[in-house]
Design an enzyme around this catalytic site. Structure first.
Site, mmCIF file in Angstrom:
data_model
loop_
_atom_site.group_PDB
_atom_site.id
_atom_site.type_symbol
_atom_site.label_atom_id
_atom_site.label_comp_id
_atom_site.label_asym_id
_atom_site.label_seq_id
_atom_site.Cartn_x
_atom_site.Cartn_y
_atom_site.Cartn_z
ATOM 1 N N SER A 73 47.202 -6.190 53.063
ATOM 2 C CA SER A 73 48.671 -6.201 52.979
ATOM 3 C C SER A 73 49.248 -6.396 54.373
ATOM 4 O O SER A 73 48.602 -6.057 55.375
ATOM 5 C CB SER A 73 49.143 -4.862 52.405
ATOM 6 O OG SER A 73 50.542 -4.714 52.551
ATOM 7 N N LYS A 106 45.167 0.305 54.205
ATOM 8 C CA LYS A 106 45.048 -1.151 54.384
ATOM 9 C C LYS A 106 44.620 -1.502 55.818
ATOM 10 O O LYS A 106 43.914 -2.489 56.035
ATOM 11 C CB LYS A 106 46.372 -1.841 54.036
ATOM 12 C CG LYS A 106 46.745 -1.774 52.553
ATOM 13 C CD LYS A 106 45.754 -2.499 51.653
ATOM 14 C CE LYS A 106 46.284 -2.676 50.242
ATOM 15 N NZ LYS A 106 45.322 -3.353 49.350
ATOM 16 N N TYR A 108 49.289 4.320 52.471
ATOM 17 C CA TYR A 108 49.031 2.912 52.125
ATOM 18 C C TYR A 108 48.738 2.102 53.395
ATOM 19 O O TYR A 108 47.772 1.334 53.455
ATOM 20 C CB TYR A 108 50.251 2.348 51.380
ATOM 21 C CG TYR A 108 50.042 0.980 50.777
ATOM 22 C CD1 TYR A 108 49.352 0.814 49.579
ATOM 23 C CD2 TYR A 108 50.556 -0.164 51.396
ATOM 24 C CE1 TYR A 108 49.172 -0.448 49.028
ATOM 25 C CE2 TYR A 108 50.383 -1.428 50.839
ATOM 26 C CZ TYR A 108 49.695 -1.561 49.657
ATOM 27 O OH TYR A 108 49.510 -2.806 49.118
HETATM 28 P P1 NDP Z 1 49.161 -4.385 40.095
HETATM 29 O O1 NDP Z 1 49.555 -2.956 40.021
HETATM 30 O O2 NDP Z 1 49.995 -5.404 39.434
HETATM 31 O O3 NDP Z 1 47.652 -4.574 39.584
HETATM 32 C C1 NDP Z 1 46.631 -3.796 40.122
HETATM 33 C C2 NDP Z 1 45.408 -3.893 39.249
HETATM 34 O O4 NDP Z 1 44.371 -3.087 39.867
HETATM 35 C C3 NDP Z 1 45.652 -3.311 37.862
HETATM 36 O O5 NDP Z 1 44.974 -4.083 36.906
HETATM 37 C C4 NDP Z 1 45.052 -1.915 37.977
HETATM 38 O O6 NDP Z 1 44.634 -1.363 36.763
HETATM 39 C C5 NDP Z 1 43.872 -2.189 38.892
HETATM 40 N N1 NDP Z 1 43.400 -0.952 39.502
HETATM 41 C C6 NDP Z 1 44.100 -0.123 40.298
HETATM 42 N N2 NDP Z 1 43.362 0.943 40.597
HETATM 43 C C7 NDP Z 1 42.173 0.785 39.978
HETATM 44 C C8 NDP Z 1 41.013 1.566 39.894
HETATM 45 N N3 NDP Z 1 40.916 2.757 40.499
HETATM 46 N N4 NDP Z 1 39.979 1.104 39.174
HETATM 47 C C9 NDP Z 1 40.068 -0.085 38.538
HETATM 48 N N5 NDP Z 1 41.146 -0.871 38.569
HETATM 49 C C10 NDP Z 1 42.196 -0.433 39.280
HETATM 50 O O7 NDP Z 1 49.040 -4.666 41.660
HETATM 51 P P2 NDP Z 1 49.106 -6.022 42.491
HETATM 52 O O8 NDP Z 1 48.504 -7.127 41.736
HETATM 53 O O9 NDP Z 1 50.472 -6.146 43.028
HETATM 54 O O10 NDP Z 1 48.187 -5.607 43.728
HETATM 55 C C11 NDP Z 1 46.875 -6.122 43.901
HETATM 56 C C12 NDP Z 1 46.461 -5.868 45.342
HETATM 57 O O11 NDP Z 1 47.381 -6.518 46.204
HETATM 58 C C13 NDP Z 1 46.451 -4.397 45.747
HETATM 59 O O12 NDP Z 1 45.330 -4.126 46.541
HETATM 60 C C14 NDP Z 1 47.732 -4.251 46.545
HETATM 61 O O13 NDP Z 1 47.653 -3.198 47.478
HETATM 62 C C15 NDP Z 1 47.829 -5.611 47.194
HETATM 63 N N6 NDP Z 1 49.166 -5.980 47.625
HETATM 64 C C16 NDP Z 1 50.191 -5.996 46.712
HETATM 65 C C17 NDP Z 1 51.476 -6.304 47.128
HETATM 66 C C18 NDP Z 1 52.643 -6.281 46.192
HETATM 67 O O14 NDP Z 1 53.807 -6.255 46.674
HETATM 68 N N7 NDP Z 1 52.452 -6.354 44.889
HETATM 69 C C19 NDP Z 1 51.764 -6.632 48.540
HETATM 70 C C20 NDP Z 1 50.600 -6.618 49.399
HETATM 71 C C21 NDP Z 1 49.360 -6.297 48.932
HETATM 72 P P3 NDP Z 1 45.569 -0.290 35.975
HETATM 73 O O15 NDP Z 1 46.898 -0.933 35.812
HETATM 74 O O16 NDP Z 1 44.828 -0.079 34.713
HETATM 75 O O17 NDP Z 1 45.618 0.924 36.863
#
Ligand code: NDP
Length: 244
Positions: free
Chosen positions: A136, A153, A149
């Site tokens: 991030s 990261k 967070y």
């Molecule tokens: P979402 O919340 O849309 O999706 C995250 C996914 O990861 C979900 O399917 C969730 O499953 C899964 N997940 C989370 N924790 C676990 C776990 N312990 N075990 C298995 N699966 C897990 O997030 P984003 O797509 O937005 O984020 C994806 C990545 O991008 C993250 O690492 C985030 O930090 C990073 N990021 C996101 C930004 C943003 O603004 N969106 C900006 C910068 C970085 P479930 O829903 O079932 O928990």
């Protein structure tokens, strides 16, 4: 620029929603076999319907031993995308143990174990591979209420660099992407308030948040044979947020 992953097998974590789900679909479209790892079974079921042929693994990546059990027999993987993450934002003085564990665990604990499982396979096969961690912009700049967070990261960026150092001689490249806000479920939960989002948007030279596909394209580039001399890099996908 044509990117093809035909004949390659990819593992994507956090594949149920958002950036991970978009990455699975793009990898499939580019010819890869894909293993989608996530936590909510209904997300994996709908993904399997949307993308026939995708293998699914349902596991909480915060649980080291469950992850090891679920992935130890996963077999050959050429491409790994560590994307799972949560963002539970709290003021530093109010950070709870639960928020620390929930933020930290999927981003660092589990990536470490499946990094190891996948990298050992790559080394055994002698073919190398490519790994992309989804970090991030928060790894490089302090944001209000983001202490856990940002720290997690930041650690992921350094994990990326140390893995690149140690795994480079084994022909394994390790990079990360560092997006700004993306309006996934996570982004909407934290940035839908226009009053809160305005100062962030004002600092982004391109004047907008990122789209899922813009992050996915950067991930695919770093996985692909178009980036064969790039390792240990942290690629901002931030519209210029980090330049100021
Ligand atoms: P979402 O919340 O849309 O999706 C995250 C996914 O990861 C979900 O399917 C969730 O499953 C899964 N997940 C989370 N924790 C676990 C776990 N312990 N075990 C298995 N699966 C897990 O997030 P984003 O797509 O937005 O984020 C994806 C990545 O991008 C993250 O690492 C985030 O930090 C990073 N990021 C996101 C930004 C943003 O603004 N969106 C900006 C910068 C970085 P479930 O829903 O079932 O928990």
């Amino acid at each position: 620029m044509e990117i093809s992953f035909t004949g390659q097998r990819a593992l994507v974590t956090g594949a149920g929603k958002g950036i991970g789900r978009g990455t699975v679909k793009a990898l499939r479209a580019a010819g890869a076999e894909v293993i989608a790892v996530s936590r909510s079974p209904e997300d994996l079921q709908s993904l399997a319907l949307e993308c026939p042929g995708v293998e699914t693994v349902c596991v909480d990546l915060g649980d080291w031993s469950a992850t090891e059990a679920a992935l130890s027999d996963i077999g050959a993987v050429d491409l790994l995308v560590n994307n799972a993450g949560v963002a539970l934002l709290q003021p530093f003085l109010d950070v709870t143990q639960e928020a620390f564990d929930r933020n930290h665990a999927p981003i660092l604990n589990a990536p470490s174990i499946h990094h190891q499982i996948v990298a050992r396979h790559m080394i055994k096969r002698g073919v190398g591979g490519a790994i992309v961690n989804v970090s991030s912009q928060a790894s490089q700049v302090a944001l209000q209420d983001h202490s856990v967070y940002c720290a997690t990261k930041g650690a992921l960026d350094m994990l990326t660099k140390t893995m690149a150092l140690e795994l480079g001689p084994k022909k394994i490249r390790v990079n990360c992407v560092n997006p700004t806000v993306v309006m996934t479920d996570m982004g909407r939960a934290n940035w839908s308030d226009a009053h809160k989002a305005a100062p962030m948007l004002n600092r982004i030279p391109l004047g907008r948040f990122a789209e899922v596909d813009e992050v996915v394209h950067s991930i695919l580039f770093l996985l692909s044979d178009k980036s064969t001399m790039i390792t240990g890099s942290c690629l901002p996908v931030d519209g210029g947020y980090l330049v100021t």
